[in-house]
Write a protein that holds these residues in place. Structure first.
Motif, mmCIF file in Angstrom:
data_model
loop_
_atom_site.group_PDB
_atom_site.id
_atom_site.type_symbol
_atom_site.label_atom_id
_atom_site.label_comp_id
_atom_site.label_asym_id
_atom_site.label_seq_id
_atom_site.Cartn_x
_atom_site.Cartn_y
_atom_site.Cartn_z
ATOM 1 N N ALA A 296 50.515 53.867 -36.233
ATOM 2 C CA ALA A 296 50.284 55.254 -35.819
ATOM 3 C C ALA A 296 48.787 55.566 -35.787
ATOM 4 N N ARG A 297 48.052 55.041 -36.757
ATOM 5 C CA ARG A 297 46.602 55.249 -36.755
ATOM 6 C C ARG A 297 45.964 54.535 -35.561
ATOM 7 N N ALA A 298 46.481 53.366 -35.221
ATOM 8 C CA ALA A 298 45.961 52.659 -34.053
ATOM 9 C C ALA A 298 46.212 53.465 -32.778
ATOM 10 N N ALA A 299 47.393 54.060 -32.673
ATOM 11 C CA ALA A 299 47.737 54.860 -31.488
ATOM 12 C C ALA A 299 46.836 56.077 -31.355
ATOM 13 N N GLN A 300 46.336 56.564 -32.478
ATOM 14 C CA GLN A 300 45.430 57.708 -32.479
ATOM 15 C C GLN A 300 43.967 57.285 -32.309
ATOM 16 N N SER A 301 43.741 55.972 -32.102
ATOM 17 C CA SER A 301 42.373 55.416 -32.044
ATOM 18 C C SER A 301 41.586 55.782 -33.290
ATOM 19 N N ARG A 302 42.273 55.725 -34.411
ATOM 20 C CA ARG A 302 41.661 56.089 -35.695
ATOM 21 C C ARG A 302 42.046 55.050 -36.753
ATOM 22 N N PRO A 303 41.601 53.794 -36.554
ATOM 23 C CA PRO A 303 42.005 52.739 -37.487
ATOM 24 C C PRO A 303 41.434 52.960 -38.887
ATOM 25 N N VAL A 304 42.086 52.381 -39.866
ATOM 26 C CA VAL A 304 41.559 52.360 -41.234
ATOM 27 C C VAL A 304 40.341 51.453 -41.235
ATOM 28 N N ARG A 305 39.198 52.021 -41.619
ATOM 29 C CA ARG A 305 37.946 51.277 -41.568
ATOM 30 C C ARG A 305 37.593 50.769 -42.971
ATOM 31 N N VAL A 306 37.151 49.515 -43.018
ATOM 32 C CA VAL A 306 36.948 48.815 -44.280
ATOM 33 C C VAL A 306 35.533 48.260 -44.350
ATOM 34 N N ALA A 307 34.938 48.355 -45.532
ATOM 35 C CA ALA A 307 33.694 47.652 -45.835
ATOM 36 C C ALA A 307 34.025 46.551 -46.839
ATOM 37 N N LEU A 308 33.719 45.313 -46.475
ATOM 38 C CA LEU A 308 33.981 44.161 -47.339
ATOM 39 C C LEU A 308 32.684 43.706 -47.978
ATOM 40 N N ILE A 309 32.698 43.579 -49.308
ATOM 41 C CA ILE A 309 31.531 43.062 -50.030
ATOM 42 C C ILE A 309 31.913 41.714 -50.631
ATOM 43 N N GLY A 310 31.318 40.652 -50.086
ATOM 44 C CA GLY A 310 31.621 39.306 -50.541
ATOM 45 C C GLY A 310 32.506 38.579 -49.549
ATOM 46 N N GLU B 13 28.154 52.733 -44.891
ATOM 47 C CA GLU B 13 28.694 52.767 -43.535
ATOM 48 C C GLU B 13 29.961 53.630 -43.504
ATOM 49 N N ASP B 14 30.425 53.901 -42.299
ATOM 50 C CA ASP B 14 31.632 54.706 -42.103
ATOM 51 C C ASP B 14 32.859 53.871 -42.444
ATOM 52 N N ALA B 15 33.400 54.063 -43.640
ATOM 53 C CA ALA B 15 34.576 53.302 -44.072
ATOM 54 C C ALA B 15 35.406 54.162 -45.009
ATOM 55 N N GLU B 16 36.695 53.923 -45.003
ATOM 56 C CA GLU B 16 37.593 54.606 -45.943
ATOM 57 C C GLU B 16 37.795 53.795 -47.212
ATOM 58 N N VAL B 17 37.773 52.472 -47.068
ATOM 59 C CA VAL B 17 38.102 51.581 -48.170
ATOM 60 C C VAL B 17 36.993 50.557 -48.340
ATOM 61 N N VAL B 18 36.595 50.332 -49.579
ATOM 62 C CA VAL B 18 35.634 49.285 -49.928
ATOM 63 C C VAL B 18 36.371 48.192 -50.688
ATOM 64 N N ILE B 19 36.232 46.955 -50.243
ATOM 65 C CA ILE B 19 36.778 45.796 -50.948
ATOM 66 C C ILE B 19 35.640 45.123 -51.694
ATOM 67 N N GLU B 20 35.756 45.034 -53.010
ATOM 68 C CA GLU B 20 34.739 44.353 -53.820
ATOM 69 C C GLU B 20 35.262 42.960 -54.138
ATOM 70 N N ALA B 21 34.665 41.938 -53.504
ATOM 71 C CA ALA B 21 35.160 40.571 -53.635
ATOM 72 C C ALA B 21 34.046 39.594 -53.985
ATOM 73 N N THR B 22 33.056 40.060 -54.750
ATOM 74 C CA THR B 22 31.944 39.175 -55.088
ATOM 75 C C THR B 22 32.285 38.217 -56.223
#
Length: 435
Positions: A9-23, A83-92
């Protein structure tokens, strides 16, 4: 069971969940490999100490040049968080870096998926409290064993079962506590050259072998579920899947545990080195205790492996897929506002234990190194001993000798010239004794 529909549904709205990956190491790479086939999910930024290596990783896992060009790469994790993100993944995997990144993400009102179990065990209770106050999710990483165990425990309790035990499997022998990066590859059947060619980090793989990673993951499970850990450390009983319900029950009725409600890790090797029959080396388990005779009868009727009383039964998952499953946490945080497991209390800790007789003036080298290994214990016992946590046992100098097998304490090491964020947060969980 609607994460895919919510993401679509988010894809259909052109509003994907944006992620910042660290590591962008192994865990991060496995996640990146799945991103192109997940509707409604986008990685907007990647931070790695070597951005060019991170770009190469993206190519290696199948990203096309257009996707790489649309992603911003940074050396500093805090720049990716901005950056513009909803979720940060900390994987260092670095405890102190993980704490810094989690604090920055929470301050920026980003959800945090904490792959970095080392940082979580060190100060996760404080980070989770800050996240709750900020109105964001602080989550374990689905695909890693602690989150999968937490899911099984939650399922069992929501279904009305008592949880007698929960945990994971690993390859373990008592002698492994003394293994160092110099001889780690012999235990994996590899040469140092072959391991280096595959990009395998000897300290990381040594942490898996010497018991440290199991201790860290057991503590994370305990802090998230309220299950207890053995004060004296994990016992690693040899056990295959058919015997989980018999072995992982209280000693008073023939099992290996002090009582019901414990976290334990089972070994895929007998103590003489023989392989355990139908081992659980790569999997996770939960042992259920029937709340009534009717439920106990159903265990056997529906084929669950039970103990001889029929009251204890085991459920297990034989494999876990690490970063290939990580998007479950990301989507759950962003679309449901729910973690896939989260720290709720500081109940268990992982303390540094000397691998050999250590001399005054030696510098400790932390998880998976040559000097110490990590043993799980209760937070109360760690407080009482003023034990040095494995997450802070790196780059500190001993001010007196420590015998092999002895827990290293704060009094054994010279204080750092400047306290880190992790140390400051740690003090809120483990305050100094009154003068």
């Amino acid at each position: 069971m609607n994460l895919h529909a919510l993401a679509a549904a988010r894809a259909a709205q052109s509003r994907p969940v944006r992620v910042a990956l660290i590591g962008a190491g192994k865990f991060g790479a496995m996640f990146l490999a799945q991103v192109p086939t997940i509707s409604g999910l986008e990685v907007s930024a990647i931070a790695d100490l070597d951005p060019d290596r991170a770009r190469a990783t993206c190519r290696a896992v199948g990203w096309d040049e257009g996707r790489i060009a649309a992603t911003r790469f940074h050396e500093d994790g805090r720049a990716a968080i901005a950056e513009d993100a909803e979720v940060v993944i900390e994987a260092t995997g670095a405890p102190e870096a993980g704490v810094i990144h989690a604090l920055a993400a929470i301050e920026a009102r980003r959800h945090v998926v904490m792959v970095n179990v080392e940082a979580d065990v060190l100060v996760g209770a404080a980070l989770a409290e800050r996240a709750r106050a900020a109105g964001v999710v602080y989550s374990m990483a689905y695909g890693d064993q602690p989150a999968l165990v937490c899911e099984m425990v939650d399922w069992a309790r929501a279904a009305g079962f008592h949880v007698a035990a929960a945990g994971k499997g690993t390859k373990y022998l008592p002698a492994y506590h003394g293994v160092t990066p110099d001889d780690v590859w012999t235990h994996y059947g590899l040469t140092p050259e072959a391991a280096a060619g595959a990009g395998m980090n000897p300290k990381m793989f040594n942490s898996f072998l010497d018991g440290t990673k199991s201790a860290i993951e057991a503590a994370a499970i305990a802090n998230a579920t309220g299950l207890a850990v053995p004060e004296e450390g994990l016992a690693f009983p040899p056990c295959g899947v058919d015997d989980l319900a018999r072995v992982l029950r209280p000693r008073g009725i023939g099992g290996a545990l002090a009582r019901d409600g414990m976290v334990e890790v089972v070994s895929s090797l007998e103590r003489d080195g023989r392989p355990v029959f139908r081992d659980l080396r790569w999997g996770v388990y939960v042992v259920l205790k029937a709340p009534n005779p009717y439920a106990a009868a159903c265990f056997r009727q529906y084929g669950l492996p039970t103990d001889d009383s029929g009251s204890y039964a085991a459920m297990y998952k034989p494999f876990h897929l690490i970063g290939l499953e990580l998007s479950i946490s990301v989507l759950s945080a962003a679309l449901r506002g729910e973690p896939t497991g989260t720290t709720r209390a500081f109940a268990a800790d992982v303390v540094a234990v000397a691998k050999r007789d250590l001399r005054e003036g030696e510098t400790l080298d932390g998880e998976g190194g040559w000097t110490v290994w990590g043993r799980v214990t209760t937070a109360a016992a760690s407080r009482a001993a003023r034990a040095l946590p494995i997450g802070l046992a790196h780059g500190v100098t001993l001010v007196r000798p420590v015998k092999a097998g002895t827990v290293v304490t704060e009094a054994d090491v010279a204080p750092r010239a400047v306290r880190s964020e992790a140390e400051r947060l740690r003090e809120t969980l483990m305050p100094a004794p009154a003068a």
